[in-house]
Design a protein around this motif. Structure first.
Motif, PDB file in Angstrom:
ATOM      1  N   ARG A 456       0.833  -1.219   0.000  1.00 27.09           N
ATOM      2  CA  ARG A 456       0.000   0.000   0.000  1.00 27.09           C
ATOM      3  C   ARG A 456       0.857   1.255   0.000  1.00 27.09           C
ATOM      4  NH1 ARG A 456      -4.813  -0.108   4.129  1.00 27.09           N
ATOM      5  NH2 ARG A 456      -3.377  -1.248   5.463  1.00 27.09           N
ATOM      6  N   ALA A 457       2.015   1.195   0.636  1.00 30.59           N
ATOM      7  CA  ALA A 457       2.929   2.338   0.567  1.00 30.59           C
ATOM      8  C   ALA A 457       3.404   2.534  -0.875  1.00 30.59           C
ATOM      9  CB  ALA A 457       4.118   2.136   1.495  1.00 30.59           C
ATOM     10  N   GLN A 458       3.664   1.437  -1.581  1.00 33.68           N
ATOM     11  CA  GLN A 458       4.058   1.521  -2.991  1.00 33.68           C
ATOM     12  C   GLN A 458       2.938   2.132  -3.834  1.00 33.68           C
ATOM     13  OE1 GLN A 458       4.928  -2.634  -3.424  1.00 33.68           O
ATOM     14  NE2 GLN A 458       7.124  -2.383  -2.998  1.00 33.68           N
ATOM     15  N   LEU A 459       1.700   1.710  -3.549  1.00 34.52           N
ATOM     16  CA  LEU A 459       0.557   2.288  -4.265  1.00 34.52           C
ATOM     17  C   LEU A 459       0.443   3.785  -4.007  1.00 34.52           C
ATOM     18  CD1 LEU A 459      -2.100   1.932  -5.914  1.00 34.52           C
ATOM     19  CD2 LEU A 459      -3.242   1.524  -3.719  1.00 34.52           C
ATOM     20  N   ASN A 460       0.489   4.169  -2.742  1.00 31.22           N
ATOM     21  CA  ASN A 460       0.337   5.582  -2.402  1.00 31.22           C
ATOM     22  C   ASN A 460       1.497   6.427  -2.907  1.00 31.22           C
ATOM     23  OD1 ASN A 460      -1.959   4.732  -1.163  1.00 31.22           O
ATOM     24  ND2 ASN A 460      -1.443   5.482   0.883  1.00 31.22           N
ATOM     25  N   LEU A 461       2.681   5.856  -2.926  1.00 41.52           N
ATOM     26  CA  LEU A 461       3.818   6.579  -3.486  1.00 41.52           C
ATOM     27  C   LEU A 461       3.603   6.793  -4.979  1.00 41.52           C
ATOM     28  CD1 LEU A 461       6.591   7.748  -2.740  1.00 41.52           C
ATOM     29  CD2 LEU A 461       7.592   5.519  -3.303  1.00 41.52           C
ATOM     30  N   GLY A 462       3.112   5.772  -5.652  1.00 40.77           N
ATOM     31  CA  GLY A 462       2.780   5.930  -7.072  1.00 40.77           C
ATOM     32  C   GLY A 462       1.749   7.015  -7.290  1.00 40.77           C
ATOM     33  N   LEU A 463       0.733   7.073  -6.420  1.00 40.53           N
ATOM     34  CA  LEU A 463      -0.301   8.107  -6.541  1.00 40.53           C
ATOM     35  C   LEU A 463       0.277   9.507  -6.360  1.00 40.53           C
ATOM     36  CD1 LEU A 463      -3.178   6.329  -4.597  1.00 40.53           C
ATOM     37  CD2 LEU A 463      -3.174   6.906  -7.042  1.00 40.53           C
ATOM     38  N   MET A 464       1.239   9.643  -5.454  1.00 41.25           N
ATOM     39  CA  MET A 464       1.855  10.960  -5.256  1.00 41.25           C
ATOM     40  C   MET A 464       2.653  11.375  -6.484  1.00 41.25           C
ATOM     41  SD  MET A 464       2.899  11.068  -1.206  1.00 41.25           S
ATOM     42  CE  MET A 464       2.527  12.821  -1.023  1.00 41.25           C
ATOM     43  N   TYR A 465       3.346  10.420  -7.117  1.00 41.75           N
ATOM     44  CA  TYR A 465       4.049  10.731  -8.366  1.00 41.75           C
ATOM     45  C   TYR A 465       3.055  11.036  -9.488  1.00 41.75           C
ATOM     46  CZ  TYR A 465       8.839   9.573  -6.949  1.00 41.75           C
ATOM     47  OH  TYR A 465      10.090   9.589  -6.373  1.00 41.75           O
ATOM     48  N   LEU A 466       1.935  10.343  -9.486  1.00 46.12           N
ATOM     49  CA  LEU A 466       0.931  10.557 -10.524  1.00 46.12           C
ATOM     50  C   LEU A 466       0.293  11.931 -10.404  1.00 46.12           C
ATOM     51  CD1 LEU A 466      -0.711   9.207 -12.849  1.00 46.12           C
ATOM     52  CD2 LEU A 466      -2.338   8.465 -11.092  1.00 46.12           C
ATOM     53  N   ALA A 467      -0.016  12.339  -9.131  1.00 46.43           N
ATOM     54  CA  ALA A 467      -0.725  13.598  -8.914  1.00 46.43           C
ATOM     55  C   ALA A 467       0.214  14.774  -8.678  1.00 46.43           C
ATOM     56  CB  ALA A 467      -1.658  13.437  -7.715  1.00 46.43           C
ATOM     57  N   GLY A 468       1.521  14.508  -8.505  1.00 50.42           N
ATOM     58  CA  GLY A 468       2.451  15.595  -8.195  1.00 50.42           C
ATOM     59  C   GLY A 468       2.217  16.154  -6.814  1.00 50.42           C
ATOM     60  N   GLN A 469       1.963  15.300  -5.851  1.00 51.52           N
ATOM     61  CA  GLN A 469       1.722  15.710  -4.474  1.00 51.52           C
ATOM     62  C   GLN A 469       2.940  15.386  -3.638  1.00 51.52           C
ATOM     63  OE1 GLN A 469      -1.786  13.862  -2.948  1.00 51.52           O
ATOM     64  NE2 GLN A 469      -2.992  15.719  -3.054  1.00 51.52           N
ATOM     65  N   GLY A 470       3.582  16.428  -3.083  1.00 52.32           N
ATOM     66  CA  GLY A 470       4.751  16.213  -2.255  1.00 52.32           C
ATOM     67  C   GLY A 470       6.010  15.996  -3.063  1.00 52.32           C
ATOM     68  N   ILE A 471       5.841  15.888  -4.389  1.00 48.83           N
ATOM     69  CA  ILE A 471       6.971  15.640  -5.292  1.00 48.83           C
ATOM     70  C   ILE A 471       6.512  16.024  -6.680  1.00 48.83           C
ATOM     71  CG2 ILE A 471       6.288  13.266  -5.823  1.00 48.83           C
ATOM     72  CD1 ILE A 471       9.908  14.471  -5.269  1.00 48.83           C
ATOM     73  N   ASP A 472       7.440  16.361  -7.566  1.00 50.21           N
ATOM     74  CA  ASP A 472       7.044  16.656  -8.950  1.00 50.21           C
ATOM     75  C   ASP A 472       6.455  15.402  -9.581  1.00 50.21           C
ATOM     76  OD1 ASP A 472       8.012  19.208  -8.690  1.00 50.21           O
ATOM     77  OD2 ASP A 472       9.965  18.753  -9.587  1.00 50.21           O
ATOM     78  N   ALA A 473       5.399  15.617 -10.369  1.00 51.99           N
ATOM     79  CA  ALA A 473       4.773  14.491 -11.074  1.00 51.99           C
ATOM     80  C   ALA A 473       5.810  13.796 -11.953  1.00 51.99           C
ATOM     81  CB  ALA A 473       3.604  14.974 -11.909  1.00 51.99           C
ATOM     82  N   ASP A 474       5.743  12.461 -11.974  1.00 51.69           N
ATOM     83  CA  ASP A 474       6.712  11.683 -12.732  1.00 51.69           C
ATOM     84  C   ASP A 474       6.047  10.358 -13.092  1.00 51.69           C
ATOM     85  OD1 ASP A 474       8.801   9.949 -13.517  1.00 51.69           O
ATOM     86  OD2 ASP A 474      10.278  11.027 -12.299  1.00 51.69           O
ATOM     87  N   MET A 475       5.609  10.268 -14.371  1.00 53.46           N
ATOM     88  CA  MET A 475       4.849   9.087 -14.787  1.00 53.46           C
ATOM     89  C   MET A 475       5.696   7.809 -14.745  1.00 53.46           C
ATOM     90  SD  MET A 475       1.859  10.096 -15.129  1.00 53.46           S
ATOM     91  CE  MET A 475       2.312  11.256 -13.844  1.00 53.46           C
ATOM     92  N   ALA A 476       6.992   7.935 -15.039  1.00 53.15           N
ATOM     93  CA  ALA A 476       7.844   6.738 -15.011  1.00 53.15           C
ATOM     94  C   ALA A 476       7.933   6.183 -13.584  1.00 53.15           C
ATOM     95  CB  ALA A 476       9.232   7.069 -15.544  1.00 53.15           C
ATOM     96  N   GLN A 477       8.106   7.102 -12.621  1.00 51.41           N
ATOM     97  CA  GLN A 477       8.156   6.666 -11.215  1.00 51.41           C
ATOM     98  C   GLN A 477       6.797   6.137 -10.762  1.00 51.41           C
ATOM     99  OE1 GLN A 477      10.485   6.490  -8.618  1.00 51.41           O
ATOM    100  NE2 GLN A 477      11.992   6.663 -10.280  1.00 51.41           N
TER     101      GLN A 477
END
Length: 518
Positions: A456-477
């Motif tokens: 679930r941490a992996q999922l939520n980390l992916g969501l943060m990369y997808l939405a650009g929340q807390g980090i710049d959006a990065d589709m590859a990540q």
């Protein structure tokens, strides 16, 4: 003291000419000849070996006032040679010889006073007689006098005097004094005295020298020299050396790891009652290291160490009682052993006990007691206890609800690498629960948990990369973490993986909201 006893007749065919000559003198009352006959019978040299005849001839010479004979008679009474052991009788004969200035008798009389054997314990009289013998150059007395000054027993403590007497005895080659001097001397001199005592086979010196080489204390670290001296002492039965050799072969410290040799040395120490060795033998039997796996033998050795109060053995014995492995299953006995270990600070026992009180397994449920035991383990930086303590503070029906305190414990556990604590702390920052909302902090803790495989941490980390929340959006990540979450069984990851794939290369992104999984 008993009167003169006539020695039994000895056949001339069984003795040497010297014996016959001495006997003629002895029967005329020549004390030195009587003593010599006693000596010959004592050693079986020129006459049949007989403690009884030695005792009889020594007694005649002793009654005539010969100090050598009085001393030897005292030794025979002290050791029970040819007569029942009698320290009081030994002390009387030693005193007669000591008062004539016989150094060995002075030493032995001092020893009896120091131990309270056959005489009232009296450190002042022990010092008196040790001093008399020491002044005549008796190395044992010099060493013992040094020990009295070293410890302040019977005399004012005086390290300079202790070293003076140790040095006198050490220079005569007395191994115990060499060892004692090494413990008090400067580092460079200490090694020399340790080596001198060790080379004479004095096991405590060999052990101490081994420790020095093992740790590089005052000498260059040298595992082979450490093993040499540990082995020399261990083969004399020195229990700590046996245990340390077990550790060396167990850990492969300076030698190839050898589970069989480790077990052999642990067993030798265990059989002498060394609790840590008994515990380690138990571990070897439980896990089949260097020996066939045997839970009953493991329980046997754990029990021996546990009965001596060794906390690790108490904990492991508790686990066996809990599971019924090698012993009859008994939750009450298990909890009893956990309590004994936990009260000595064994953190895993504290944690196990806390779990029992939290769940009510084997004991009445008691959340206050659970919190107390979790707290003791948590204060030792045991991350699982810190995390569980956080969970208890999080419970509204718990003994002390406190979200902020819960978060503090989650953080402590998270900083020690506890995955669930990292994920929980990330959620708190993500949702602003008990802390100011902070996507940057949420990202940091999700990432730490995700790197340890938390789906679930992996999922939520992916969501943060997808939405650009807390980090710049990065589709590859985003795709990377969604793919890992999917591999780890997170069903929701598939649709987000598709979304990230579709957005790859897109010039602009429509924020989706975090949609973070809890």
């Amino acid at each position: 003291m008993t009167g003169t006893v006539s020695p039994a007749a000895v056949s001339p065919a069984d003795v040497s000419p010297d014996y016959l000559r001495l006997k003629a003198l002895a029967e005329q009352g020549v004390a030195q000849a009587q003593h010599s006959l006693g000596f010959m019978h004592f050693n079986g040299d020129g006459a049949p070996q007989s403690y009884e005849l030695a005792l009889a001839w020594y007694r005649q010479a002793a009654n005539a006032g010969l100090a050598h004979a009085q001393y030897n008679l005292g030794v025979m009474y002290q050791k029970g040679q040819g007569v029942d052991a009698d320290f009081a009788e030994a002390a009387q004969w030693y005193r007669l010889a000591a008062e004539q200035g016989y150094a060995a008798a002075q030493y032995n009389l001092g020893w009896l006073y120091a131990k309270g054997h056959g005489v009232a314990h009296d450190t002042e009289l022990a010092r008196h007689w040790f001093s008399k013998a020491a002044e005549q150059g008796d190395a044992g007395a010099q060493n013992n006098l040094g020990m009295m000054y070293d410890t302040g027993k019977g005399v004012p403590q005086d390290l300079a005097q202790a070293i003076l007497w140790y040095r006198k005895a050490a220079r005569q080659g007395y191994a115990r004094a060499q060892f004692n001097l090494a413990l008090r001397a400067e580092s460079g001199e200490a090694i020399g005295w340790l080596e001198a005592a060790a080379e004479q086979g004095y096991a405590p010196a060999q052990f101490n020298l081994a420790l020095r080489y093992d740790k590089g204390d005052g000498v260059a670290q040298d595992s082979m020299q450490a093993i040499r001296w540990y082995r020399a002492a261990a083969e004399q039965g020195h229990v700590s050396s046996q245990f340390n050799l077990g550790l060396i072969f167990d850990n492969g410290h300076g030698v190839p790891r050898d589970e069989r040799q480790a077990l052999d040395w642990y067993l030798r120490a265990a059989q002498q009652g060394h609790a840590a060795a008994q515990n380690n033998v138990g571990l070897r039997y439980e896990h089949g290291q260097g020996v066939l796996q045997d839970a009953a033998s493991a329980a046997h050795w754990y029990d021996k160490a546990a009965q001596q109060g060794f906390p690790s053995a108490q904990y492991h014995l508790g686990l066996l009682c809990d599971s019924g492995n090698g012993v009859a299953r008994d939750e009450v006995a298990a909890i009893g052993w956990y309590i004994k270990a936990a009260e000595q600070g064994h953190l895993r026992a504290q944690f196990e006990l806390a779990l029992r009180f939290e769940t009510g397994r084997g004991v009445a449920q008691d959340l206050h007691a659970a919190m107390g035991w979790y707290g003791r383990a948590a204060e030792q930086d045991y991350a699982p206890a810190q995390y569980n303590l956080g969970l208890l503070h999080d419970r509204e029906d718990g003994p002390a609800p406190d979200v902020a305190l819960a978060n503090d414990w989650y953080r402590k556990a998270a900083e020690l690498g506890h995955t669930l604590a990292q994920f929980t702390l990330a959620l708190r920052y993500d949702n602003g629960q008990g802390v100011a909302r902070d996507f940057g902090q949420a990202f940091i803790w999700y990432r730490k948990a995700a790197q340890q495989g938390h789906a679930r941490a992996q999922l939520n980390l992916g969501l943060m990369y997808l939405a650009g929340q807390g980090i710049d959006a990065d589709m590859a990540q985003a795709r990377h973490w969604f793919a890992l979450a999917q591999q780890n069984g997170e069903a929701a990851a598939a649709r987000y993986l598709a979304a990230a794939t579709a957005r790859m290369g897109s010039a602009s992104l429509v924020p989706l909201g975090s949609g973070l999984s809890t």
